[in-house]
Structures are given as structure tokens and as C-alpha cells.
Design a protein around this motif. Sequence first.
Motif, PDB file in Angstrom:
ATOM      1  N   LYS A  60       0.817  -1.217   0.000  1.00  0.00           N
ATOM      2  CA  LYS A  60       0.000   0.000   0.000  1.00  0.00           C
ATOM      3  C   LYS A  60       0.849   1.264   0.000  1.00  0.00           C
ATOM      4  O   LYS A  60       0.452   2.286  -0.530  1.00  0.00           O
ATOM      5  N   ASP A  61       2.029   1.210   0.571  1.00  0.00           N
ATOM      6  CA  ASP A  61       2.903   2.375   0.673  1.00  0.00           C
ATOM      7  C   ASP A  61       3.540   2.703  -0.669  1.00  0.00           C
ATOM      8  O   ASP A  61       3.610   1.866  -1.561  1.00  0.00           O
ATOM      9  N   HIS A  62       4.023   3.942  -0.778  1.00  0.00           N
ATOM     10  CA  HIS A  62       4.747   4.346  -1.975  1.00  0.00           C
ATOM     11  C   HIS A  62       6.207   3.933  -1.811  1.00  0.00           C
ATOM     12  O   HIS A  62       6.919   4.471  -0.963  1.00  0.00           O
ATOM     13  N   VAL A  63       6.643   2.940  -2.566  1.00  0.00           N
ATOM     14  CA  VAL A  63       8.025   2.465  -2.527  1.00  0.00           C
ATOM     15  C   VAL A  63       8.567   2.438  -3.945  1.00  0.00           C
ATOM     16  O   VAL A  63       7.812   2.332  -4.911  1.00  0.00           O
ATOM     17  N   MET A  64       9.870   2.530  -4.046  1.00  0.00           N
ATOM     18  CA  MET A  64      10.503   2.380  -5.347  1.00  0.00           C
ATOM     19  C   MET A  64      10.424   0.903  -5.733  1.00  0.00           C
ATOM     20  O   MET A  64      10.735   0.038  -4.910  1.00  0.00           O
ATOM     21  N   PRO A  65       9.974   0.619  -6.949  1.00  0.00           N
ATOM     22  CA  PRO A  65       9.922  -0.789  -7.376  1.00  0.00           C
ATOM     23  C   PRO A  65      11.320  -1.403  -7.350  1.00  0.00           C
ATOM     24  O   PRO A  65      12.292  -0.781  -7.763  1.00  0.00           O
ATOM     25  N   GLY A  89       4.706  -0.570  -5.282  1.00  0.00           N
ATOM     26  CA  GLY A  89       3.602   0.128  -4.629  1.00  0.00           C
ATOM     27  C   GLY A  89       2.304  -0.040  -5.410  1.00  0.00           C
ATOM     28  O   GLY A  89       2.302  -0.267  -6.630  1.00  0.00           O
ATOM     29  N   LEU A  90       1.198   0.093  -4.725  1.00  0.00           N
ATOM     30  CA  LEU A  90      -0.112  -0.114  -5.318  1.00  0.00           C
ATOM     31  C   LEU A  90      -0.384   0.840  -6.473  1.00  0.00           C
ATOM     32  O   LEU A  90      -0.826   0.422  -7.544  1.00  0.00           O
ATOM     33  N   PHE A  91      -0.105   2.133  -6.281  1.00  0.00           N
ATOM     34  CA  PHE A  91      -0.404   3.104  -7.334  1.00  0.00           C
ATOM     35  C   PHE A  91       0.461   2.886  -8.566  1.00  0.00           C
ATOM     36  O   PHE A  91      -0.002   3.028  -9.690  1.00  0.00           O
ATOM     37  N   PHE A 127       1.632   0.022  -9.533  1.00  0.00           N
ATOM     38  CA  PHE A 127       1.107  -1.192 -10.148  1.00  0.00           C
ATOM     39  C   PHE A 127      -0.147  -0.912 -10.973  1.00  0.00           C
ATOM     40  O   PHE A 127      -0.304  -1.410 -12.085  1.00  0.00           O
ATOM     41  N   LEU A 128      -1.039  -0.078 -10.426  1.00  0.00           N
ATOM     42  CA  LEU A 128      -2.310   0.176 -11.103  1.00  0.00           C
ATOM     43  C   LEU A 128      -2.218   1.215 -12.220  1.00  0.00           C
ATOM     44  O   LEU A 128      -2.932   1.101 -13.223  1.00  0.00           O
ATOM     45  N   LEU A 129      -1.371   2.202 -12.065  1.00  0.00           N
ATOM     46  CA  LEU A 129      -1.391   3.334 -12.985  1.00  0.00           C
ATOM     47  C   LEU A 129      -0.299   3.314 -14.061  1.00  0.00           C
ATOM     48  O   LEU A 129      -0.475   3.934 -15.109  1.00  0.00           O
ATOM     49  N   LYS A 130       0.786   2.631 -13.831  1.00  0.00           N
ATOM     50  CA  LYS A 130       1.868   2.604 -14.819  1.00  0.00           C
ATOM     51  C   LYS A 130       1.705   1.383 -15.723  1.00  0.00           C
ATOM     52  O   LYS A 130       1.685   0.249 -15.246  1.00  0.00           O
ATOM     53  N   GLU A 131       1.618   1.647 -17.001  1.00  0.00           N
ATOM     54  CA  GLU A 131       1.350   0.591 -17.961  1.00  0.00           C
ATOM     55  C   GLU A 131       2.481  -0.449 -18.012  1.00  0.00           C
ATOM     56  O   GLU A 131       2.238  -1.632 -18.195  1.00  0.00           O
ATOM     57  N   ASP A 132       3.716  -0.015 -17.839  1.00  0.00           N
ATOM     58  CA  ASP A 132       4.852  -0.912 -17.945  1.00  0.00           C
ATOM     59  C   ASP A 132       5.455  -1.257 -16.575  1.00  0.00           C
ATOM     60  O   ASP A 132       6.639  -1.560 -16.472  1.00  0.00           O
ATOM     61  N   SER A 133       4.649  -1.259 -15.542  1.00  0.00           N
ATOM     62  CA  SER A 133       5.154  -1.431 -14.185  1.00  0.00           C
ATOM     63  C   SER A 133       5.745  -2.825 -13.930  1.00  0.00           C
ATOM     64  O   SER A 133       6.636  -2.963 -13.106  1.00  0.00           O
ATOM     65  N   LEU A 134       5.317  -3.832 -14.641  1.00  0.00           N
ATOM     66  CA  LEU A 134       5.819  -5.167 -14.409  1.00  0.00           C
ATOM     67  C   LEU A 134       7.060  -5.498 -15.226  1.00  0.00           C
ATOM     68  O   LEU A 134       7.639  -6.567 -15.087  1.00  0.00           O
TER      69      LEU A 134
END
Length: 43
Positions: free
Chosen positions: A14-19, A30-32, A34-41
Motif C-alpha cells: 500500500k505504501d509508496h516504494v521504489m519498485p 507500490g499499489l499506485f 502497479f495500477l497506474l503505470k502501464e509498464d510497471s511489471l
Amino acid sequence: MNIDDSFKKIIIVKDHVMPRRNEDGILTIGLFDFLLKEDSLDI
């Protein structure tokens, strides 16, 4: 860790962390991001 497959292991917090990936290849993100960045994975 004991599951032997080719799927990505991801921990979403839930916290804002650097991937980051740990030495076992597990992605912590971080949750945001994961949800908002298209290339987060792709990190």
C-alpha cells in the motif's frame, strides 16, 4: 518461493516504494505504480 513455475512473483504494498527486485527475483511495487503505470511489471 516453493512454487516452481515460470510466473512472476510480485508483492504489492500500500505504501509508496521504489519498485525493486530482490535476490530471488521477487518484485516489490507500490499499489499506485502497479495500477497506474502501464509498464510497471517490466522492471
